[in-house]
Write a protein that holds these residues in place. Structure first.
Motif, PDB file in Angstrom:
ATOM      1  N   GLU A  32      -0.852   4.108  15.322  1.00 35.97           N
ATOM      2  CA  GLU A  32       0.239   5.068  15.500  1.00 35.97           C
ATOM      3  C   GLU A  32       0.399   5.885  14.230  1.00 35.97           C
ATOM      4  OE1 GLU A  32       3.760   3.015  16.595  1.00 35.97           O
ATOM      5  OE2 GLU A  32       2.889   2.118  18.412  1.00 35.97           O
ATOM      6  N   PRO A  33       0.981   7.092  14.334  1.00 32.85           N
ATOM      7  CA  PRO A  33       1.107   7.974  13.165  1.00 32.85           C
ATOM      8  C   PRO A  33       1.749   7.326  11.945  1.00 32.85           C
ATOM      9  CG  PRO A  33       1.616   9.190  15.155  1.00 32.85           C
ATOM     10  CD  PRO A  33       1.416   7.762  15.572  1.00 32.85           C
ATOM     11  N   MET A  34       2.811   6.536  12.151  1.00 32.98           N
ATOM     12  CA  MET A  34       3.500   5.927  11.009  1.00 32.98           C
ATOM     13  C   MET A  34       2.559   5.029  10.211  1.00 32.98           C
ATOM     14  SD  MET A  34       6.934   3.529  10.921  1.00 32.98           S
ATOM     15  CE  MET A  34       6.124   2.058  11.558  1.00 32.98           C
ATOM     16  N   TYR A  35       1.716   4.290  10.909  1.00 32.49           N
ATOM     17  CA  TYR A  35       0.799   3.372  10.241  1.00 32.49           C
ATOM     18  C   TYR A  35      -0.410   4.114   9.663  1.00 32.49           C
ATOM     19  CZ  TYR A  35       3.743   0.057  12.674  1.00 32.49           C
ATOM     20  OH  TYR A  35       4.831  -0.647  13.138  1.00 32.49           O
ATOM     21  N   TYR A  36      -0.762   5.238  10.248  1.00 31.89           N
ATOM     22  CA  TYR A  36      -1.818   6.059   9.653  1.00 31.89           C
ATOM     23  C   TYR A  36      -1.367   6.598   8.300  1.00 31.89           C
ATOM     24  CZ  TYR A  36      -4.133   6.062  14.224  1.00 31.89           C
ATOM     25  OH  TYR A  36      -4.765   5.690  15.384  1.00 31.89           O
ATOM     26  N   LEU A  37      -0.087   7.003   8.217  1.00 28.30           N
ATOM     27  CA  LEU A  37       0.456   7.475   6.933  1.00 28.30           C
ATOM     28  C   LEU A  37       0.492   6.347   5.910  1.00 28.30           C
ATOM     29  CD1 LEU A  37       3.404   9.703   8.220  1.00 28.30           C
ATOM     30  CD2 LEU A  37       1.269  10.490   7.192  1.00 28.30           C
ATOM     31  N   LEU A  38       0.803   5.142   6.376  1.00 26.49           N
ATOM     32  CA  LEU A  38       0.789   3.990   5.484  1.00 26.49           C
ATOM     33  C   LEU A  38      -0.629   3.697   4.994  1.00 26.49           C
ATOM     34  CD1 LEU A  38       2.378   1.733   4.144  1.00 26.49           C
ATOM     35  CD2 LEU A  38       2.130   0.382   6.235  1.00 26.49           C
ATOM     36  N   SER A  39      -1.619   3.907   5.861  1.00 25.55           N
ATOM     37  CA  SER A  39      -3.026   3.746   5.462  1.00 25.55           C
ATOM     38  C   SER A  39      -3.391   4.743   4.373  1.00 25.55           C
ATOM     39  CB  SER A  39      -3.950   3.939   6.668  1.00 25.55           C
ATOM     40  OG  SER A  39      -3.729   2.957   7.644  1.00 25.55           O
ATOM     41  N   LEU A  40      -2.912   5.982   4.519  1.00 27.77           N
ATOM     42  CA  LEU A  40      -3.166   7.001   3.492  1.00 27.77           C
ATOM     43  C   LEU A  40      -2.568   6.574   2.161  1.00 27.77           C
ATOM     44  CD1 LEU A  40      -4.086   9.815   2.576  1.00 27.77           C
ATOM     45  CD2 LEU A  40      -1.939  10.737   3.489  1.00 27.77           C
ATOM     46  N   LEU A  41      -1.358   6.024   2.195  1.00 28.98           N
ATOM     47  CA  LEU A  41      -0.714   5.551   0.967  1.00 28.98           C
ATOM     48  C   LEU A  41      -1.532   4.432   0.323  1.00 28.98           C
ATOM     49  CD1 LEU A  41       1.863   5.840  -0.804  1.00 28.98           C
ATOM     50  CD2 LEU A  41       2.877   4.035   0.593  1.00 28.98           C
ATOM     51  N   SER A  42      -2.061   3.523   1.130  1.00 30.92           N
ATOM     52  CA  SER A  42      -2.879   2.424   0.596  1.00 30.92           C
ATOM     53  C   SER A  42      -4.171   2.936  -0.024  1.00 30.92           C
ATOM     54  CB  SER A  42      -3.191   1.415   1.701  1.00 30.92           C
ATOM     55  OG  SER A  42      -2.051   0.663   2.043  1.00 30.92           O
ATOM     56  N   LEU A  43      -4.788   3.919   0.611  1.00 34.03           N
ATOM     57  CA  LEU A  43      -6.020   4.501   0.055  1.00 34.03           C
ATOM     58  C   LEU A  43      -5.751   5.144  -1.307  1.00 34.03           C
ATOM     59  CD1 LEU A  43      -7.660   6.124   3.216  1.00 34.03           C
ATOM     60  CD2 LEU A  43      -8.607   4.266   1.841  1.00 34.03           C
ATOM     61  N   LEU A  44      -4.645   5.863  -1.408  1.00 41.87           N
ATOM     62  CA  LEU A  44      -4.288   6.491  -2.680  1.00 41.87           C
ATOM     63  C   LEU A  44      -4.042   5.437  -3.754  1.00 41.87           C
ATOM     64  CD1 LEU A  44      -1.826   9.261  -1.388  1.00 41.87           C
ATOM     65  CD2 LEU A  44      -4.196   9.561  -2.111  1.00 41.87           C
ATOM     66  N   ASP A  45      -3.375   4.353  -3.379  1.00 41.85           N
ATOM     67  CA  ASP A  45      -3.100   3.277  -4.337  1.00 41.85           C
ATOM     68  C   ASP A  45      -4.393   2.635  -4.832  1.00 41.85           C
ATOM     69  OD1 ASP A  45      -0.360   3.499  -4.385  1.00 41.85           O
ATOM     70  OD2 ASP A  45      -0.035   2.089  -2.750  1.00 41.85           O
ATOM     71  N   ILE A  46      -5.342   2.419  -3.917  1.00 37.22           N
ATOM     72  CA  ILE A  46      -6.618   1.808  -4.300  1.00 37.22           C
ATOM     73  C   ILE A  46      -7.373   2.692  -5.286  1.00 37.22           C
ATOM     74  CG2 ILE A  46      -8.924   1.221  -3.423  1.00 37.22           C
ATOM     75  CD1 ILE A  46      -7.574   0.112  -0.921  1.00 37.22           C
ATOM     76  N   VAL A  47      -7.413   3.994  -5.014  1.00 36.44           N
ATOM     77  CA  VAL A  47      -8.123   4.915  -5.907  1.00 36.44           C
ATOM     78  C   VAL A  47      -7.456   4.961  -7.276  1.00 36.44           C
ATOM     79  CG1 VAL A  47      -8.786   7.316  -6.278  1.00 36.44           C
ATOM     80  CG2 VAL A  47      -9.018   6.316  -4.012  1.00 36.44           C
ATOM     81  N   LEU A  48      -6.120   5.004  -7.304  1.00 36.27           N
ATOM     82  CA  LEU A  48      -5.406   5.025  -8.584  1.00 36.27           C
ATOM     83  C   LEU A  48      -5.709   3.770  -9.406  1.00 36.27           C
ATOM     84  CD1 LEU A  48      -1.887   6.500  -7.724  1.00 36.27           C
ATOM     85  CD2 LEU A  48      -3.481   7.359  -9.432  1.00 36.27           C
ATOM     86  N   CYS A  49      -5.692   2.615  -8.748  1.00 35.57           N
ATOM     87  CA  CYS A  49      -5.987   1.358  -9.459  1.00 35.57           C
ATOM     88  C   CYS A  49      -7.404   1.362 -10.010  1.00 35.57           C
ATOM     89  CB  CYS A  49      -5.805   0.177  -8.502  1.00 35.57           C
ATOM     90  SG  CYS A  49      -4.118  -0.406  -8.362  1.00 35.57           S
ATOM     91  N   LEU A  50      -8.363   1.764  -9.191  1.00 40.34           N
ATOM     92  CA  LEU A  50      -9.760   1.740  -9.605  1.00 40.34           C
ATOM     93  C   LEU A  50     -10.048   2.760 -10.698  1.00 40.34           C
ATOM     94  CD1 LEU A  50     -11.576   1.321  -6.163  1.00 40.34           C
ATOM     95  CD2 LEU A  50     -11.328  -0.386  -7.977  1.00 40.34           C
ATOM     96  N   THR A  51      -9.266   3.818 -10.753  1.00 40.40           N
ATOM     97  CA  THR A  51      -9.473   4.849 -11.770  1.00 40.40           C
ATOM     98  C   THR A  51      -8.997   4.407 -13.143  1.00 40.40           C
ATOM     99  OG1 THR A  51      -9.203   6.583 -10.102  1.00 40.40           O
ATOM    100  CG2 THR A  51      -8.943   7.248 -12.398  1.00 40.40           C
ATOM    101  N   VAL A  52      -7.967   3.590 -13.188  1.00 39.61           N
ATOM    102  CA  VAL A  52      -7.316   3.256 -14.450  1.00 39.61           C
ATOM    103  C   VAL A  52      -7.588   1.831 -14.921  1.00 39.61           C
ATOM    104  CG1 VAL A  52      -5.072   3.005 -15.586  1.00 39.61           C
ATOM    105  CG2 VAL A  52      -5.487   4.942 -14.069  1.00 39.61           C
ATOM    106  N   ILE A  53      -7.337   0.857 -14.063  1.00 39.90           N
ATOM    107  CA  ILE A  53      -7.265  -0.545 -14.500  1.00 39.90           C
ATOM    108  C   ILE A  53      -8.602  -1.125 -14.956  1.00 39.90           C
ATOM    109  CG2 ILE A  53      -6.476  -2.856 -13.899  1.00 39.90           C
ATOM    110  CD1 ILE A  53      -4.312  -0.642 -14.177  1.00 39.90           C
ATOM    111  N   PRO A  54      -9.737  -0.898 -14.256  1.00 39.39           N
ATOM    112  CA  PRO A  54     -10.996  -1.472 -14.764  1.00 39.39           C
ATOM    113  C   PRO A  54     -11.323  -1.052 -16.191  1.00 39.39           C
ATOM    114  CG  PRO A  54     -11.279  -0.766 -12.499  1.00 39.39           C
ATOM    115  CD  PRO A  54      -9.933  -0.271 -12.932  1.00 39.39           C
ATOM    116  N   LYS A  55     -11.062   0.200 -16.544  1.00 37.77           N
ATOM    117  CA  LYS A  55     -11.319   0.659 -17.906  1.00 37.77           C
ATOM    118  C   LYS A  55     -10.376  -0.029 -18.893  1.00 37.77           C
ATOM    119  CE  LYS A  55     -13.038   3.026 -21.262  1.00 37.77           C
ATOM    120  NZ  LYS A  55     -14.383   2.704 -21.776  1.00 37.77           N
TER     121      LYS A  55
END
Length: 313
Positions: A60-83
């Motif tokens: 459903e649309p609400m959960y698709y938006l939540l998926s987008l939020l999770s994808l953004l969070d994953i990219v932000l973490c991978l961009t900063v924390i491993p370094k």
């Protein structure tokens, strides 16, 4: 590894990240909780994405938006924390000129995308509460696709000049960044050139993007509250508020952490410089770790989907 120097006669080709310049002994102690938060954020968001993907009832649309939020969070973490962890564990402080500005772009862009996604989710809750009969005709899969394109293109267009303006500067002297990550101001102030334009553009862009999102979120929830207060049916108001409670909690936490980070940066003369550095790291860790957990605990559909997924393992 070549030893970093404060001054160099040749143009800078790489930078050296010095985390917590006044308290470098903190690094080893901080690495454990940061590692655990990183694993929690990655695991929780990945589990949420898989659950929404496999559970048909969550398509459903609400959960698709939540998926987008999770994808953004994953990219932000991978961009900063491993370094950051590489610096803490292996003393890998060097970062190439290009990698530094790529990190700068992703951090700024995806942070703005996350704010914009919260705004779209607030509109979703506004329609669900204030116009429930029209919800299925307004919030459709096509709406989510268009909203996603808006989130991507708006923020990419406005944020792209930030690293470009910094990269065009001449870096002919200092190459030591007193930070764990390549923030715009931490990098650009090492330049030999005037950085007034860089500072002005970042300030205007940040307040324009994040400020407009926050205003629209406040308007949405004000209208939601106005409608809820008019509901006289017993238990209906509480049920209506519970449908957007998780979202409101995440927005409140995201805004609070960001506000604290802004205040500490503005009050650098009164606050040790290591405090804003730590808050900047935590801002890329704590919201990504909490977002899926809050939704998972407060949303029965997601909770049941996760339990079903775990039962199959």
């Amino acid at each position: 590894m070549a030893s970093p120097s404060n001054y160099s006669t040749a143009p800078v080709s790489e930078f050296f990240l010095i985390c917590f310049p006044n308290y470098q002994s903190w690094q080893h102690w901080l690495s454990l909780p940061l590692s655990l938060l990183f694993l929690l954020a990655m695991g929780a968001n990945t589990t949420l994405l898989i659950t929404i993907r496999l559970e048909v009832s969550l398509h459903e649309p609400m959960y698709y938006l939540l998926s987008l939020l999770s994808l953004l969070d994953i990219v932000l973490c991978l961009t900063v924390i491993p370094k950051v962890l590489a610096i803490f564990w292996f003393d890998f402080r060097s970062i190439s000129f290009s990698a530094c500005f790529v990190q700068m772009f992703i951090m700024n862009c995806f942070l703005a995308m996350e704010s914009c996604t919260f705004m779209v989710m607030a509109y979703d809750r506004y329609v669900a509460i204030c116009h429930p009969l029209r919800y299925s005709s307004i919030i459709t899969d096509k709406f989510v696709a268009r909203a996603t394109m808006f989130v991507i293109f708006r923020n990419t267009l406005f944020i792209l000049p930030v690293p470009i303006l910094s990269a065009r500067l001449r870096y002919c002297a200092k190459n030591i960044i007193k930070n764990c990550i390549c923030t715009n101001l931490s990098v650009s102030k090492l330049s030999c050139d005037d950085i007034t334009l860089n500072q002005f553009y970042q300030l205007v862009t940040a307040w324009t993007l994040l400020g407009s999102d926050l205003i629209l979120i406040i308007v949405s929830y004000s209208l939601i509250l106005k409608v809820v207060l008019k509901i006289k049916a017993e238990g209906a108001a509480a049920k209506a508020l519970s449908t957007c409670g998780s979202h409101f909690i995440l927005i409140l936490f995201f805004s609070t952490v960001l506000l604290v980070l802004v205040i500490t940066n503005l009050a650098r003369r009164r606050i040790p410089p290591d405090v804003p550095i730590l808050l900047n790291i935590l801002h890329h860790l704590i919201p990504p770790a909490l977002n899926p957990i809050v939704y998972g605990v407060r949303t029965n559909e997601i909770k049941q989907g996760i339990l079903k997924l775990l039962g199959k393992l």
